[in-house]
Design a protein around this motif. Structure first.
Motif, PDB file in Angstrom:
ATOM      1  N   LYS A  27      -2.535   1.509   9.003  1.00  0.00           N
ATOM      2  CA  LYS A  27      -2.804   0.392   8.077  1.00  0.00           C
ATOM      3  C   LYS A  27      -1.525  -0.381   7.837  1.00  0.00           C
ATOM      4  CE  LYS A  27      -6.269   2.219   4.897  1.00  0.00           C
ATOM      5  NZ  LYS A  27      -6.541   2.564   3.501  1.00  0.00           N
TER       6      LYS A  27
ATOM      7  N   GLY B 155      -4.608  -6.397   3.870  1.00  0.00           N
ATOM      8  CA  GLY B 155      -5.765  -6.806   3.093  1.00  0.00           C
ATOM      9  C   GLY B 155      -6.771  -7.380   4.061  1.00  0.00           C
ATOM     10  N   GLY B 156      -8.023  -7.360   3.632  1.00  0.00           N
ATOM     11  CA  GLY B 156      -9.073  -7.951   4.464  1.00  0.00           C
ATOM     12  C   GLY B 156      -9.256  -7.243   5.800  1.00  0.00           C
ATOM     13  N   GLY B 157      -8.863  -5.974   5.844  1.00  0.00           N
ATOM     14  CA  GLY B 157      -9.097  -5.200   7.071  1.00  0.00           C
ATOM     15  C   GLY B 157      -8.165  -5.549   8.224  1.00  0.00           C
TER      16      GLY B 157
ATOM     17  N   THR C 149     -19.550   4.442   4.967  1.00  0.00           N
ATOM     18  CA  THR C 149     -18.988   3.227   5.563  1.00  0.00           C
ATOM     19  C   THR C 149     -19.447   3.017   7.014  1.00  0.00           C
ATOM     20  OG1 THR C 149     -16.971   4.383   6.195  1.00  0.00           O
ATOM     21  CG2 THR C 149     -16.941   3.260   4.066  1.00  0.00           C
TER      22      THR C 149
ATOM     23  N   HIS D 209     -14.823  -3.091   7.905  1.00  0.00           N
ATOM     24  CA  HIS D 209     -14.053  -2.748   6.709  1.00  0.00           C
ATOM     25  C   HIS D 209     -14.123  -3.816   5.621  1.00  0.00           C
ATOM     26  CE1 HIS D 209     -12.709   0.577   9.075  1.00  0.00           C
ATOM     27  NE2 HIS D 209     -12.034  -0.197   9.921  1.00  0.00           N
TER      28      HIS D 209
ATOM     29  N   GLU E 196      -2.902   7.290   7.864  1.00  0.00           N
ATOM     30  CA  GLU E 196      -3.722   8.156   7.012  1.00  0.00           C
ATOM     31  C   GLU E 196      -4.678   8.951   7.870  1.00  0.00           C
ATOM     32  OE1 GLU E 196      -6.026   5.674   4.423  1.00  0.00           O
ATOM     33  OE2 GLU E 196      -4.359   5.335   3.045  1.00  0.00           O
ATOM     34  N   LYS E 197      -5.137  10.042   7.328  1.00  0.00           N
ATOM     35  CA  LYS E 197      -6.249  10.760   7.942  1.00  0.00           C
ATOM     36  C   LYS E 197      -7.443   9.797   7.938  1.00  0.00           C
ATOM     37  CE  LYS E 197      -8.627  14.488   9.056  1.00  0.00           C
ATOM     38  NZ  LYS E 197      -8.282  15.002  10.368  1.00  0.00           N
TER      39      LYS E 197
ATOM     40  N   GLN F 266     -20.328  -1.778   4.639  1.00  0.00           N
ATOM     41  CA  GLN F 266     -19.263  -2.682   5.070  1.00  0.00           C
ATOM     42  C   GLN F 266     -19.431  -3.044   6.533  1.00  0.00           C
ATOM     43  OE1 GLN F 266     -15.579  -0.552   4.458  1.00  0.00           O
ATOM     44  NE2 GLN F 266     -15.749  -0.668   2.231  1.00  0.00           N
TER      45      GLN F 266
ATOM     46  N   GLU G  78      -9.473   1.628  -5.956  1.00  0.00           N
ATOM     47  CA  GLU G  78     -10.389   1.970  -4.865  1.00  0.00           C
ATOM     48  C   GLU G  78     -10.126   3.380  -4.353  1.00  0.00           C
ATOM     49  OE1 GLU G  78     -11.364  -2.397  -2.974  1.00  0.00           O
ATOM     50  OE2 GLU G  78      -9.922  -1.152  -1.907  1.00  0.00           O
TER      51      GLU G  78
ATOM     52  N   LYS H 167       0.836  -1.211   0.000  1.00  0.00           N
ATOM     53  CA  LYS H 167       0.000   0.000   0.000  1.00  0.00           C
ATOM     54  C   LYS H 167       0.868   1.258   0.000  1.00  0.00           C
ATOM     55  CE  LYS H 167      -3.851  -1.932   2.725  1.00  0.00           C
ATOM     56  NZ  LYS H 167      -4.992  -2.318   1.935  1.00  0.00           N
TER      57      LYS H 167
ATOM     58  N   LEU I 103     -11.015   9.402   7.562  1.00  0.00           N
ATOM     59  CA  LEU I 103     -12.142  10.202   7.071  1.00  0.00           C
ATOM     60  C   LEU I 103     -13.414   9.777   7.786  1.00  0.00           C
ATOM     61  CD1 LEU I 103     -11.418  10.207   3.223  1.00  0.00           C
ATOM     62  CD2 LEU I 103     -10.630  11.795   4.967  1.00  0.00           C
TER      63      LEU I 103
ATOM     64  N   GLU J 255      -6.259   2.042  -2.727  1.00  0.00           N
ATOM     65  CA  GLU J 255      -5.386   0.970  -3.213  1.00  0.00           C
ATOM     66  C   GLU J 255      -5.913   0.468  -4.547  1.00  0.00           C
ATOM     67  OE1 GLU J 255      -5.331  -2.683  -1.066  1.00  0.00           O
ATOM     68  OE2 GLU J 255      -7.486  -2.703  -0.727  1.00  0.00           O
TER      69      GLU J 255
ATOM     70  N   MET K 138      -5.481  -3.000  10.817  1.00  0.00           N
ATOM     71  CA  MET K 138      -6.001  -1.643  10.673  1.00  0.00           C
ATOM     72  C   MET K 138      -6.506  -1.167  12.024  1.00  0.00           C
ATOM     73  SD  MET K 138      -7.844  -1.294   7.019  1.00  0.00           S
ATOM     74  CE  MET K 138      -9.311  -0.431   7.357  1.00  0.00           C
TER      75      MET K 138
ATOM     76  N   HIS L 239     -17.057   4.405  -0.011  1.00  0.00           N
ATOM     77  CA  HIS L 239     -16.058   3.634  -0.749  1.00  0.00           C
ATOM     78  C   HIS L 239     -16.581   3.549  -2.181  1.00  0.00           C
ATOM     79  CE1 HIS L 239     -13.364  -0.058  -1.341  1.00  0.00           C
ATOM     80  NE2 HIS L 239     -14.084   0.017  -2.436  1.00  0.00           N
TER      81      HIS L 239
HETATM   82  P1  ADP Z   1      -8.037  -3.788   3.034  1.00  0.00           P
HETATM   83  O1  ADP Z   1      -7.036  -3.889   1.944  1.00  0.00           O
HETATM   84  O2  ADP Z   1      -7.589  -4.390   4.330  1.00  0.00           O
HETATM   85  O3  ADP Z   1      -9.413  -4.230   2.625  1.00  0.00           O
HETATM   86  P2  ADP Z   1      -8.526  -0.975   2.471  1.00  0.00           P
HETATM   87  O4  ADP Z   1      -7.393  -0.039   2.459  1.00  0.00           O
HETATM   88  O5  ADP Z   1      -9.037  -1.447   1.143  1.00  0.00           O
HETATM   89  O6  ADP Z   1      -8.153  -2.235   3.394  1.00  0.00           O
HETATM   90  O7  ADP Z   1      -9.707  -0.350   3.300  1.00  0.00           O
HETATM   91  C1  ADP Z   1     -10.861  -1.080   3.599  1.00  0.00           C
HETATM   92  C2  ADP Z   1     -11.944  -0.135   4.092  1.00  0.00           C
HETATM   93  O8  ADP Z   1     -11.515   0.567   5.249  1.00  0.00           O
HETATM   94  C3  ADP Z   1     -12.365   0.941   3.126  1.00  0.00           C
HETATM   95  O9  ADP Z   1     -13.304   0.470   2.200  1.00  0.00           O
HETATM   96  C4  ADP Z   1     -12.941   1.981   4.066  1.00  0.00           C
HETATM   97  O10 ADP Z   1     -14.251   1.635   4.466  1.00  0.00           O
HETATM   98  C5  ADP Z   1     -12.058   1.875   5.259  1.00  0.00           C
HETATM   99  N1  ADP Z   1     -10.956   2.881   5.165  1.00  0.00           N
HETATM  100  C6  ADP Z   1      -9.742   2.694   4.594  1.00  0.00           C
HETATM  101  N2  ADP Z   1      -8.997   3.820   4.678  1.00  0.00           N
HETATM  102  C7  ADP Z   1      -9.750   4.740   5.308  1.00  0.00           C
HETATM  103  C8  ADP Z   1      -9.534   6.117   5.707  1.00  0.00           C
HETATM  104  N3  ADP Z   1      -8.393   6.752   5.475  1.00  0.00           N
HETATM  105  N4  ADP Z   1     -10.555   6.740   6.337  1.00  0.00           N
HETATM  106  C9  ADP Z   1     -11.723   6.108   6.605  1.00  0.00           C
HETATM  107  N5  ADP Z   1     -11.970   4.835   6.265  1.00  0.00           N
HETATM  108  C10 ADP Z   1     -11.005   4.144   5.617  1.00  0.00           C
END
Ligand code: ADP
Length: 648
Positions: free
Chosen positions: A162, A167-169, A443, A239, A204-205, A236, A279, A120, A207, A292, A172, A212
Motif C-alpha cells: 500500500k 487513497g482511493g485504492g 470484500t 477497493h 500488510e498481511k 466494494q 476503518e 498510513k 486478509l 486507517e 495498492m 470492511h
Molecule cells: P484507500 O485509502 O486507498 O481507500 P484502504 O487502506 O482504505 O485504501 O483500503 C481500501 C480497501 O482495500 C479496504 O476497504 C479493503 O477492502 C481492502 N484492504 C485494505 N487492506 C487490506 C488487507 N490488509 N487485506 C485485505 N484487504 C485489504
C-alpha cells in the motif's frame, strides 16, 4: 471565552455533499455560500446557495483546490466558517492551517490530527502505541526490496503493498508469492509516485474474505468523544465502496463495543475534534485490525444518521461553536437498519468508464418514510469530465435489514435516468442478489458474483419491443396545437393525413433495430401519463415510460432503456442523396407514385410511397431538382437497393 459567531457557512465542495451540507446549514438558519468552477456556474449546488462565488477554471486544480481563492471567497461573502465536504481539500492539513491563519473556522479536525493520520505508516505506528490492533505488517522507513522481502516472509503470503500516502485504492498491489514481489513493489511505487508524489510503501498481511467495518466517531473541543456505531462497507469494486450499511449485520454488541472503544482511543490519541471514521478489517474469526482513519465526514454518513436519528452536519456546526456533545455514549441510539448505494454516471458494460453528458431525463424515486436521496443533480444538468462522476446516493431505512433492502430495491426501480449511462441496474442486481439478501458480506462479493452482476447485453425480448412500440406510438407528441380529442390529429393509432394508418414502427435501442407490428391498440398495453401498463395472463404491471423528444425512456426489468424511432427510408435517403438516384431502402411494394418525369420538385417533396414491413415509407426529394426518370410502377415489388427515381 464566548462562542464564535457562525451564521454564514462556505462549502468548499460541489455535487451532492455541497447540497447536503447546505441543507442542514439552511435548516439551522445559516446563510450558505457556494463556490463553483466556470463549468459549475449553473450546477445544482450553486443554484441552491444563498450566495455563490465563481472560482473560475474547470479542472479541480484550477478551482476547488485553490486555497487562496477559497479563503478570499469566504472573506468576500462574510462566511466565518468553511466546510470542506469530502475529497478535494477535506484532508489537507495546509488548508486547515490556512483557514485558521485567516481567522476563520475549519469544520473539521485540527490540522495536527489530519497530519497524524495523513500517512498510513505514521498512523499505524501511532495506533500501535495507542493499543489499537493492527493488520500484521511492516510500516517502517526503509524502502528497499530486501526489507520488504523479509517482512513479507515473516507475515506470510499473500501480502498487500500500500502507498503510505495512498487513497482511493491507488498504489495498492496484492502479492501472492515472493516471485512477484520485486515487480509489484516497483510498479506500486511508480503508481504512488505519480498519484501522490510520494513513493513510500508499507506491506500488510492480505486478509482473505475480510469485511470492511468502520466506526463513526465524534469528538467535541472539550475532550469528549463518542462512537456512533459502525458501518459495513464490504461491497466494494477495486477497493472502492459501492454499498454501505449500518449496523454491520451480525456484529455482536460486545464486538461493537470493543471496536467502538478502539476507535475512540485512536481519535483521542491524536486530539481529534469533529466527525471522523476509523476503518477496520474484520476477519471471519471476529478479530479486527486498524486500517486507517478518515479525518472528515464520509460519503456514507447518511446510514449512520438513519439508524441514530442524528444530523452529523448539525453536530459539526455545534462542535465548531464550542458546544459539548449533547448525549453520552449510553444514549447513542441504534434503531433499525439502513443501506446506501452510490449512484454513478458510468458504464458498467464498458469497465465502468465514467460517463459524461446531459441528463435528458432524471427522476428520483418518490420520497417517503425511510427513503432518502442525497443528490447533486437535476434533470437538464450536465455531468462534466472534470470531477468525480457520482450523481448521488440512495439511502433506505427499515425496521430491520430486509425492510431496508426491499425499500431500496423499490427506490432503485422508481429511479429513471436518461441520456447518460449509469450503474443503476448494477446496483439493483447487487441489492437483489440472494447472497446480499442473506448478508453474506465480504470484500470479495463483487468479484465473486461478477457474472451475475454484469450480464452480457443479450437480445432484447419480443415483449420488450412490443411494449416499447406501444409506448412509443401512444406517446407521440401532438402534431398540431389542437387539443380536440375527436380530431384525427389526436389519434394515437398512427393515423396520418392522406395515408393509411401506420401499422408498424422501426425502433432502435442499445444498438439493436427492430420493426414491430403495432396491430390494434389493445388493453394489454396502455400508456397513462408516464406509466405503461402491460397485461399478461390477467396481471397488469406498471413500467415507467417517459418520452423526451424522439426518445422514449422505458424502465424494463430494472434498467432504463432509451428507445428511438429508426427511419430506414431517411437513412437510405441520406446515403443515396449524393448519388442522384433514389433507391429502395428495403424490400417492399410501391403503393403510390406522386411525380412524373420532367416535373420540378422542391427538397422534401414526396416522390414515391413504399410499403415495407407493414408500414408505409415516403421517399422524398433530398434536394430541389427535376425528375429525370422513373424506374418503378405502382403495385410493383422492389428489392432493397433497386433504383426508383432519378433526380437531376
Ligand atoms: P484507500 O485509502 O486507498 O481507500 P484502504 O487502506 O482504505 O485504501 O483500503 C481500501 C480497501 O482495500 C479496504 O476497504 C479493503 O477492502 C481492502 N484492504 C485494505 N487492506 C487490506 C488487507 N490488509 N487485506 C485485505 N484487504 C485489504
Amino acid at each position: 471565552m464566548s462562542a464564535p459567531v457562525l451564521d454564514t457557512l462556505l462549502v468548499a465542495n460541489r455535487g451532492e455533499i455541497a447540497c447536503r451540507v447546505m441543507r442542514t446549514a439552511k435548516a439551522l438558519g445559516l446563510t450558505t455560500v457556494a463556490v463553483h468552477s466556470a463549468t459549475d456556474r449553473d450546477a445544482r449546488h450553486s443554484r441552491e446557495a444563498d450566495i455563490r462565488v465563481d472560482l473560475g477554471g474547470s479542472k479541480a486544480a484550477d478551482s476547488y483546490l485553490q486555497i487562496d481563492k477559497l479563503i478570499a471567497a469566504a472573506r468576500a461573502s462574510g462566511a466565518q466558517a468553511i466546510h470542506p465536504g469530502y475529497g478535494f481539500l477535506s484532508e489537507n492539513a495546509g488548508f486547515a492551517r490556512a483557514i485558521e491563519a485567516a481567522g476563520l473556522i475549519f469544520l473539521g479536525p485540527p490540522a495536527a490530527a489530519i497530519d497524524a493520520m495523513g500517512s498510513k505508516s505514521a498512523a499505524k505506528a501511532l495506533m500501535e502505541t495507542a493499543g489499537v490492533p493492527l493488520v500484521p505488517g511492516y510500516h517502517g522507513e526503509a524502502q528497499d526490496l530486501e526489507t520488504f522481502r523479509n517482512a513479507a516472509e515473516r507475515i506470510g503470503y499473500p501480502v498487500l503493498l500500500k502507498a503510505t500516502a495512498g487513497g482511493g485504492g491507488k498504489g495498492m498491489k496484492v502479492v501472492e508469492d515472493v516471485s512477484q514481489l520485486a515487480e509489484a513493489l516497483a510498479s506500486a511505487q511508480r503508481e504512488a509516485q505519480s498519484s501522490f508524489g510520494d513513493s513510500r510503501m508499507l506491506v500488510e498481511k492480505y486478509l482473505l474474505k475480510p469485511r470492511h467495518v468502520e466506526i463513526q466517531v465524534f469528538a467535541d473541543q472539550h475532550g469528549n468523544c463518542l462512537y456512533l456505531n459502525e458501518r459495513d462497507c464490504s461491497i466494494q469494486r477495486r477497493h472502492q465502496k459501492v454499498v454501505e450499511e449500518a449496523p454491520a449485520p451480525g456484529l455482536s454488541p460486545q464486538l461493537r463495543k470493543a471496536m467502538g472503544e478502539a476507535a475512540v482511543r485512536a481519535a483521542q490519541a491524536i486530539g481529534y475534534v469533529g466527525a471522523g471514521t476509523v476503518e477496520f478489517l474484520l476477519d471471519a474469526r471476529g478479530e479486527f485490525f486498524f486500517m486507517e482513519m478518515n479525518t472528515r465526514l464520509q460519503v456514507e454518513h447518511p446510514v449512520t444518521e438513519a439508524i441514530t436519528g442524528l444530523d452529523l452536519v448539525a453536530w459539526q456546526i455545534r462542535v465548531a461553536r464550542g458546544e459539548t456533545l449533547p448525549i453520552s455514549q449510553e444514549q447513542v441510539p441504534l434503531r433499525g437498519h439502513a443501506i446506501e448505494v452510490r449512484l454513478y454516471a458510468e458504464d458498467p458494460a464498458n469497465d465502468f468508464l465514467p460517463a459524461t453528458g446531459r441528463l435528458e431525463l432524471y427522476r428520483e424515486s418518490v420520497a417517503g418514510p425511510g427513503r432518502r436521496v442525497d443528490s447533486g443533480v437535476e434533470e437538464g444538468d450536465s455531468v462534466s469530465p472534470f470531477y468525480d462522476p457520482m450523481l448521488g446516493k440512495l439511502i433506505a431505512w427499515g425496521e430491520d435489514r430486509e425492510q431496508a433492502r426491499l425499500r431500496l430495491l423499490s427506490m432503485l426501480d422508481e429511479f429513471v435516468i436518461g441520456g447518460l449511462k449509469t450503474n443503476l441496474a448494477f446496483l439493483r442486481r447487487i441489492i437483489a442478489h440472494p447472497a446480499f439478501a442473506e448478508a453474506q458480506l465480504d470484500t470479495g462479493f463483487i468479484p465473486r458474483y461478477q457474472e451475475q452482476l454484469l450480464p452480457v447485453a443479450g437480445e432484447l425480448s419480443a415483449d420488450f419491443w412490443q411494449a416499447a412500440a406501444q409506448a412509443y406510438s401512444q406517446s407521440q407528441p401532438p402534431r398540431t396545437r389542437s387539443d380536440d380529442p375527436d380530431s384525427p390529429w389526436s389519434a394515437i393509432n398512427g393515423w396520418r393525413n392522406g395515408l393509411p394508418a401506420q401499422t408498424s414502427l422501426h425502433l432502435s435501442c442499445a444498438g439493436q433495430d427492430q420493426a414491430i407490428s403495432l396491430g390494434a391498440r389493445t388493453a394489454a398495453f396502455e400508456l397513462q401519463g408516464e406509466h405503461l401498463w402491460t397485461e399478461q395472463q390477467g396481471l397488469r404491471r406498471e413500467h415507467r415510460a417517459i418520452r423526451r423528444g424522439d426518445t422514449l425512456y422505458l424502465n424494463w426489468q430494472g434498467d432504463t432503456h432509451a428507445v428511438s424511432a429508426y427511419d430506414p427510408i431517411a437513412a437510405a435517403e441520406a446515403s443515396h442523396s449524393q448519388q442522384g438516384g433514389l433507391t429502395a431502402p428495403m424490400n417492399g411494394s410501391i403503393v403510390r407514385i406522386l411525380v412524373s418525369p420532367g416535373q420540378s420538385v422542391e427538397a422534401g417533396t414526396q416522390l414515391v410511397v413504399l410499403e415495407a414491413m407493414k408500414m408505409e415509407h415516403s421517399i422524398r426529394a433530398p434536394q430541389a431538382g427535376v425528375i429525370k426518370a422513373l424506374y418503378c410502377q405502382e403495385g410493383e415489388m422492389v428489392s432493397e437497393g433497386s433504383a426508383l427515381v432519378e433526380l437531376e
